[in-house]
Design a protein around this motif. Structure first.
Motif, PDB file in Angstrom:
ATOM      1  N   ASP A  63     -27.777  27.503  -4.548  1.00 60.03           N
ATOM      2  CA  ASP A  63     -26.427  27.217  -4.600  1.00 60.03           C
ATOM      3  C   ASP A  63     -25.655  28.102  -4.788  1.00 60.03           C
ATOM      4  N   GLY A  64     -24.493  27.774  -3.494  1.00 59.34           N
ATOM      5  CA  GLY A  64     -23.465  29.193  -3.339  1.00 59.34           C
ATOM      6  C   GLY A  64     -23.982  29.499  -2.197  1.00 59.34           C
ATOM      7  N   ALA A  65     -25.303  29.301  -1.462  1.00 60.62           N
ATOM      8  CA  ALA A  65     -25.276  30.581  -0.370  1.00 60.62           C
ATOM      9  C   ALA A  65     -24.437  30.258   0.737  1.00 60.62           C
ATOM     10  N   GLY A  66     -23.996  28.882   1.388  1.00 62.33           N
ATOM     11  CA  GLY A  66     -23.137  28.782   1.971  1.00 62.33           C
ATOM     12  C   GLY A  66     -24.339  27.584   3.083  1.00 62.33           C
ATOM     13  N   LYS A  67     -25.684  26.925   2.855  1.00 69.19           N
ATOM     14  CA  LYS A  67     -25.742  26.626   3.925  1.00 69.19           C
ATOM     15  C   LYS A  67     -25.542  25.787   3.961  1.00 69.19           C
ATOM     16  N   SER A  68     -24.145  24.536   3.564  1.00 66.64           N
ATOM     17  CA  SER A  68     -23.749  22.796   4.360  1.00 66.64           C
ATOM     18  C   SER A  68     -22.763  23.793   5.135  1.00 66.64           C
ATOM     19  N   SER A  69     -21.939  24.874   5.020  1.00 63.03           N
ATOM     20  CA  SER A  69     -20.667  25.030   6.355  1.00 63.03           C
ATOM     21  C   SER A  69     -21.822  24.765   7.699  1.00 63.03           C
ATOM     22  N   GLN A  70     -22.914  25.393   7.130  1.00 65.76           N
ATOM     23  CA  GLN A  70     -24.001  25.682   9.105  1.00 65.76           C
ATOM     24  C   GLN A  70     -24.607  24.586   9.576  1.00 65.76           C
ATOM     25  N   ILE A  71     -24.858  23.511   8.572  1.00 66.17           N
ATOM     26  CA  ILE A  71     -25.626  22.778   8.962  1.00 66.17           C
ATOM     27  C   ILE A  71     -24.575  20.971  10.016  1.00 66.17           C
ATOM     28  N   ALA A  72     -23.456  21.618  10.008  1.00 68.56           N
ATOM     29  CA  ALA A  72     -22.325  21.474  10.631  1.00 68.56           C
ATOM     30  C   ALA A  72     -22.425  21.803  12.003  1.00 68.56           C
ATOM     31  N   ALA A  73     -22.999  22.947  11.966  1.00 67.07           N
ATOM     32  CA  ALA A  73     -23.102  23.707  13.390  1.00 67.07           C
ATOM     33  C   ALA A  73     -24.426  23.042  13.830  1.00 67.07           C
TER      34      ALA A  73
END
Ligand code: TMP
Length: 205
Positions: A12-22
């Protein structure tokens, strides 16, 4: 082109979600239909189970079994139909998360999960798994900065996330062809470039 199943993982908090869109945008830019989904969740029933899993106190084995119950529904109602129709599926977490959180983090017996995995998806594994790897202290600071009330997992202490991280890295070491580790301490731009390179190399052939 054969359909692909790509999963994103990390503490949690590793920042994957914001990269999924890319990643989804990259795949769509090649004219490929793509389904973006998540676990626990991804179906109406799965989203209800997610709500319980994230917020309702429960026995740790109940938690583990509900993760697989939500996954069974997800596979039947969303993942398998999409792959069969030729779409690609990009999922924010899948079974590697259970090995990392329930086995690594919670300390449950790995052998039980091998049996559940064989039951729920005997013939399906992701084609590519991207693990966002980050020091739990840095991830905790990012989560605190987001200013949202922590859920049952996010409220765990640093040693829990050290164990989750170590379990992810062990899985990556055991299956380097499928699982790629991304250093999530890089800038968002560097991360996006690296992940696009990996997707192109492994999936666009
Ligand atoms: P998310 O916040 O990345 O959407 O994931 C929800 C939480 O659920 C996250 O803290 C990890 C946890 N989780 C497990 O513990 N086991 C699992 O199998 C899955 C899919 C998620």
């Amino acid at each position: 082109m054969k359909s692909r199943f790509i999963t994103f993982e990390g503490i949690d908090g590793a920042g994957k979600s914001s990269q999924i869109a890319a990643a989804v945008a990259l795949i769509q830019s090649r004219g490929i239909p793509v389904v973006q989904t998540r676990e626990p969740g991804g179906t109406p029933l799965g989203e209800k189970l997610r709500e319980l899993l994230l917020h309702e106190p429960m026995h740790l084995e109940t938690e583990a079994l509900l993760m697989f119950a939500a996954r069974r529904e997800h596979l039947a109602a969303r993942i398998q139909p999409a792959l069969a129709a030729g779409a690609w599926v990009v999922s924010d977490r899948f079974t590697d998360a259970t090995y990392a959180y329930q086995v690594g983090g919670r300390g449950l017996d790995e052998k039980r999960f091998a049996a559940l995995e064989k039951w729920v998806h005997p013939h399906l594994q992701p084609d590519l798994t991207l693990i966002f790897d980050l020091d739990p202290q840095v991830a905790a600071r990012r989560l605190a900065g987001a200013g949202q009330a922590p859920d049952r997992f996010e409220s765990e202490q640093a040693d829990f996330f050290e164990r989750v991280r170590a379990a992810y890295l062990r899985r990556a070491a055991a299956d380097p062809a499928r699982i790629k580790v991304i250093d999530a301490a890089q800038t968002p731009d560097e991360i996006r470039k690296e992940l696009e390179q990996i997707i192109v190399e492994i999936c666009f052939q």
